[in-house]
Write an enzyme that holds these catalytic residues in place. Structure first.
Site, short mmCIF file in Angstrom:
data_model
loop_
_atom_site.label_atom_id
_atom_site.label_comp_id
_atom_site.label_asym_id
_atom_site.label_seq_id
_atom_site.Cartn_x
_atom_site.Cartn_y
_atom_site.Cartn_z
N ASP A 1 -4.72 1.28 9.60
CA ASP A 1 -4.83 0.29 11.25
C ASP A 1 -3.77 1.83 11.72
OD1 ASP A 1 -1.94 -0.55 9.87
OD2 ASP A 1 -1.78 -2.05 11.28
N CYS B 1 11.70 11.00 3.37
CA CYS B 1 11.72 11.48 1.73
C CYS B 1 13.74 10.88 1.88
CB CYS B 1 11.92 12.65 1.80
SG CYS B 1 11.88 13.07 -0.10
N CYS C 1 0.72 -1.36 0.40
CA CYS C 1 -0.04 0.00 -0.22
C CYS C 1 0.70 1.52 -0.28
CB CYS C 1 -1.03 0.16 1.15
SG CYS C 1 -0.44 -0.69 3.19
#
Length: 400
Positions: A294, A365, A272
């Site tokens: 969650d 990042c 995901c």
């Protein structure tokens, strides 16, 4: 138990009939946040505050049946049940026997089911391992590395280290031929030990590995003391990759690396965090409450309850759609990033410091940039090897 009309899958990485419903999987917390350990960095233990009226949380048979029957009435290529916690093995063997019985009862002919269990492994018994093996559960075991590293955070309520009990559980899984992988939370205590952790897992026969960054923030957006920086994450991944690339490409499976190759070879994002929309699964709490994730099990994001609402209503709710769309509202810097197609702005957990601003740049990042700049050319070469092999096999089959 008699013959089954459904197929239960060995491995899988991920009442209302609705042929147009989008594919989705389930992440289920049958014991909610209840756990026999008190890991220092656990993000889900505090979720017990969602249900303060009782101390012990266990999914009832009524909710379990409603959950399975309604999900298996939707149209899915495969029905994916991920049992997590807290600690799901607190439910006992009888509970998971009932899971299988209900899946067989409500599965239509030809249905394909995949069960996954994420556990700390300290409560695994031969009886439970035999069931997991017989019904082809894919088991994830939390293991942070050697004893001195693992025991810094993964402890019992009395502060005792859990490492020896985890190894005992792993041996039980091996003895009963249960397919398992390890999940290592990369935190402040092991982030500088990438090579040590990797070799330890390999030396102990853990050939399927997953590494997850520990990133957590308080209400003011300040990182927890267990959290790692982007720079540390990038250096850790590069260290693991360099070890793996020398001798282990065809011996050790690392989920992140597999997912990158899956995308480069087949154009599919199978985790995901690499997708552009957070709408691939639902979190199911012990009492049937439904949340979009969650990491974001918050009262303001509750979608309803399986005993009262349909999966279609969850998927089409404004709250769920808005939550999913925040994933693609990444920082404007991401639009110019050469790695956006793989990162997709990273998991919102690393961006939504205050639950409101998805355009914040991912905390990790810098690490993703370091990792991809160091490895992507190698991954592309591996992808080309896989594609050429696939082409040769296609030609051979055509000649036959």
């Amino acid at each position: 138990m008699g013959p089954s009309k459904i197929t239960i899958l060995q491995r899988s990485h991920s009442v209302w009939e609705d042929r147009t419903i989008k594919p989705f999987s389930l992440l289920i917390k049958p014991a909610s946040a209840d756990c026999n350990l008190r890991c220092s960095y656990c993000f889900y233990l505090p979720k017990a505050d969602l249900y303060p009226e009782i101390k012990v949380h266990r999914m009832s048979y009524h909710i379990l049946e409603r959950l399975i029957s309604s999900y298996m009435a939707t149209d899915q290529a495969q029905y994916v049940f991920a049992w997590q916690g807290g600690e799901p093995t607190l439910m006992g063997v009888d509970f998971f026997n009932k899971v299988i019985e209900l899946q067989q009862k409500y599965g239509r002919s030809g249905s394909v089911v995949a069960n996954g269990l994420q556990t700390n492994a300290t409560l695994i018994t031969d009886e439970q391992a035999e069931l997991l093996s017989r019904y082809k559960f894919l088991v994830g075991v939390s293991l942070d590395g050697p004893e001195d590293i693992h025991n810094k955070n993964r402890v019992t309520a009395r502060g005792k280290g859990s490492h020896l009990d985890v190894l005992r559980g792993i041996e039980c899984l091996k003895k009963n031929r249960v397919q398992f992988n390890t999940l290592t939370l990369v935190n402040a205590d092991n982030v500088t030990c990438g090579s040590t952790v990797y070799q330890y897992l390999c030396d102990n026969g853990c050939f399927f590995q997953q590494y997850i960054p520990c990133v957590d923030f308080d209400g003011s957006g300040k990182p927890s003391p267990y959290s790692i920086t982007g720079k540390q994450w990038g250096e850790f991944l590069c260290e693991i990759f360099d070890e793996w690339c020398i001798n282990d490409i065809y011996r050790i499976s690392i989920r992140l690396f597999d997912s990158i190759l899956e995308y480069l070879v087949n154009g599919v994002s199978n985790v995901c965090s690499m997708m552009k929309n957070c709408n691939s699964y639902f979190l199911v709490e012990y009492n049937g409450d439904i949340y979009p994730c969650d990491f974001f099990a918050e009262p303001i994001l509750k979608l309803g309850n399986i005993a009262k609402n349909s999966w279609e209503s969850f998927q089409t709710s404004v709250r769920y759609l808005e939550f999913g769309e925040k994933k693609s509202k990444w920082n404007e810097v991401c639009d110019r990033c050469p790695y956006l197609e793989l990162c997709a702005g990273d998991c919102p957990k690393h961006r939504l410091y205050d639950l409101t601003n998805p355009r914040s740049r991912s905390w990790l990042c810098e690490g993703w940039e370091t990792f991809y700049s160091h490895t992507l050319s190698h991954f592309r070469q591996l992808a080309e090897i896989v594609q050429r092999k696939r082409q040769r096999e296609t030609i051979i089959r055509q000649k036959i």
